[in-house]
Design an enzyme around this catalytic site. Structure first.
Site, short mmCIF file in Angstrom:
data_model
loop_
_atom_site.label_atom_id
_atom_site.label_comp_id
_atom_site.label_asym_id
_atom_site.label_seq_id
_atom_site.Cartn_x
_atom_site.Cartn_y
_atom_site.Cartn_z
N TYR A 1 -9.29 -5.21 9.73
CA TYR A 1 -10.42 -5.09 8.81
C TYR A 1 -9.97 -5.13 7.36
O TYR A 1 -8.79 -5.24 7.09
CB TYR A 1 -11.25 -3.83 9.09
CG TYR A 1 -10.54 -2.50 8.97
CD1 TYR A 1 -9.95 -1.91 10.07
CD2 TYR A 1 -10.47 -1.80 7.75
CE1 TYR A 1 -9.31 -0.66 9.98
CE2 TYR A 1 -9.85 -0.57 7.65
CZ TYR A 1 -9.26 -0.01 8.76
OH TYR A 1 -8.63 1.21 8.65
N TYR B 1 0.77 -1.25 0.00
CA TYR B 1 0.00 0.00 0.00
C TYR B 1 0.80 1.30 0.00
O TYR B 1 0.22 2.37 -0.16
CB TYR B 1 -1.00 -0.02 1.17
CG TYR B 1 -2.04 -1.11 0.98
CD1 TYR B 1 -3.02 -0.98 0.01
CD2 TYR B 1 -2.01 -2.28 1.73
CE1 TYR B 1 -3.96 -1.97 -0.21
CE2 TYR B 1 -2.94 -3.29 1.53
CZ TYR B 1 -3.92 -3.12 0.55
OH TYR B 1 -4.84 -4.11 0.34
#
Ligand code: COA
Length: 431
Positions: A431, A152
């Site tokens: 999550y 990311y």
């Protein structure tokens, strides 16, 4: 705080829709109230994470947390399982705790691309759409937890909170922490899950980096959702007045190597007060028939070395956990409180453009005012470093030593002093 935008109301990002269409793929908003469509999407997520097929019970557990998220999928209609997307994403806007307030954060989850469609730019198309959506909705930052630390950074995300796995050899650990005035008691797993939710909401404002949880999250911690392991036990701590202040889920597995003693694995521990934290750790460390306590997903600044008489006995391994990506520099910097005054200009570079610019930051009385500037910058950094230090979990001094930031020692020290937080930022949710 103003009401948070509902991510579900945004239309599908046209740039990504067109880019995927050129590759013969269909980008769709999922009607998550239509069970068949939603269930096929959930199966795709599980497949994307290389897990086994979801059972009917597990599928049912997935529906609630997806009902309040914006859910998208990418479909390849030429495949025999055309109803299952070949890529998935979901997102919602969560109020992330920051010093003195909250930062609305576009939380991105369930990013998967099927093994048959990997490395063709599908994840990039999805991530860039999520960031455009967040920006269009006026959300100043995006957050996620990452399966791998290498994915990311290219989109401007930085690790901003860390977690530790703590391990204690109980034969060498003698309790030296406080004596709690309350009691530890067993309770049913359903009740424990509810108490976890209550305590999470109550402690949320005090832990920088946290976001609100949801019922399935706690059901998972007590093994009532996906992994219904009967070995999981739950205890709570009640204070002297009888108020529940902490709860822990754990299991004990036999260790054939350790002469009848087992490994006590803490699946989840949450404590409202220091006393509850100490009492639950003491319960674990002094548990009979246990030789080792292992606690993953704990704060890096757990007071564990101070709980036992030999500070070398608790050992920890740290890793990145909560990733943050600032999208709106003034809104993000003005959302938090600061520990010291500072005034500086900084040049922020951002390959996707959102945070790019020279910014003048004036911090006084614990609050920042941020405006664009046209001056030689005191600090130079990219959106990655800015996002890494924003919650106070990393220092500019360390990033400068790593060659990631430039600025004088005076400026770097002043900004670090302003960003400082008393406890390590911590996110307890995956999550
Ligand atoms: C990680 C995943 C989503 C990437 O999907 P993808 O469609 O293959 O990624 P893309 O083709 O869009 O790649 C975009 C960039 O990321 C890089 N990349 C992709 N996956 C990567 C990985 N696992 N590690 C490091 N880099 C990765 C690509 O090399 C490419 O780099 P570039 O921009 O420098 O050219 C996919 O491999 C996947 O589903 N993995 C299993 C589930 C998972 O881990 N999901 C992430 C949840 S947090």
């Amino acid at each position: 705080m103003a009401e948070l935008p509902d991510a579900r109301t945004l239309p599908l990002d046209e740039t990504t829709r067109a880019a995927l269409a050129e590759r013969g793929l269909e980008y769709r908003l999922i009607e998550n109230e239509r069970a068949a469509i939603m269930d096929a999407w959930s199966h795709a997520v599980r497949r994307g994470f290389a897990g086994p097929e979801l059972s009917d019970d597990e599928i049912a557990e997935w529906r609630e947390p997806m009902s309040w998220r914006r859910v998208t999928g990418v479909y390849d209609l030429s495949t025999p399982q055309a109803e299952r997307p070949v890529a998935t994403a979901s997102s919602w806007v969560a109020p992330m705790t920051v010093p003195g307030g909250v930062l609305p954060s576009w939380s991105i989850s369930t990013i998967t691309v099927a093994a048959t469609h990997r490395r063709r730019g599908v994840a990039r198309a999805l991530l860039e759409a999520e960031l455009r959506d967040a920006h269009a909705a006026g959300v100043p930052a995006a957050g996620l937890t990452a399966s791998e630390a290498t994915i990311y950074g290219r989109y401007g995300f930085a690790p901003a909170t860390r977690i530790a796995t703590w391990k204690v050899d109980t034969r060498r650990a003698r309790w030296a922490g406080p004596d709690a005035s309350g009691r530890v008691q067993y309770l049913d797993r359903e009740d424990a899950a509810r108490l976890m939710g209550d305590l999470h909401e109550r402690t949320l404002p005090h832990r920088v980096g946290e976001i609100p949880g949801w019922p399935r999250r706690w059901r998972g911690r007590v093994a009532l959702a996906e992994d219904k392991s009967a070995a999981v036990r739950t205890v709570r701590y009640v204070d002297a007045a009888g108020e529940p202040r902490g709860v822990m889920a754990y299991s004990v597995e036999g260790d054939p190597e350790d002469d009848g003693r087992g490994v006590l694995r803490i699946r989840y521990l949450i404590a409202e007060h220091d006393e509850a934290l100490a009492a639950l750790w003491r319960f674990a460390i002094e548990h009979d028939l246990v030789g080792t306590v292992v606690a993953p997903m704990r704060p890096v600044d757990e007071p564990l070395p101070w709980f036992v008489d030999d500070a070398r006995v608790p050992v920890s391994r740290q890793k990145d956990h909560g990733w943050l990506r600032i999208l709106d520099v003034p809104a993000a910097l003005e959302a938090r409180a600061y520990a010291a005054p500072a005034s500086f200009t900084m040049r922020v570079t951002d390959p996707l453009g959102y945070a790019d610019g020279i910014w003048r930051v004036d911090i006084a009385d614990g609050k920042a005012t941020v405006a664009t500037a046209d001056a030689a910058p005191d600090l130079e950094l990219s959106v990655i470093e800015l996002s890494a230090v924003y919650l106070g979990g990393f220092s500019l001094a360390v990033l400068r030593a790593a060659g990631r930031v430039s600025g004088s020692t005076e400026t770097v020290d002043a900004v670090d002093a302003a960003l400082r937080v008393p406890r390590a930022p911590f996110l307890s949710i995956v999550y």
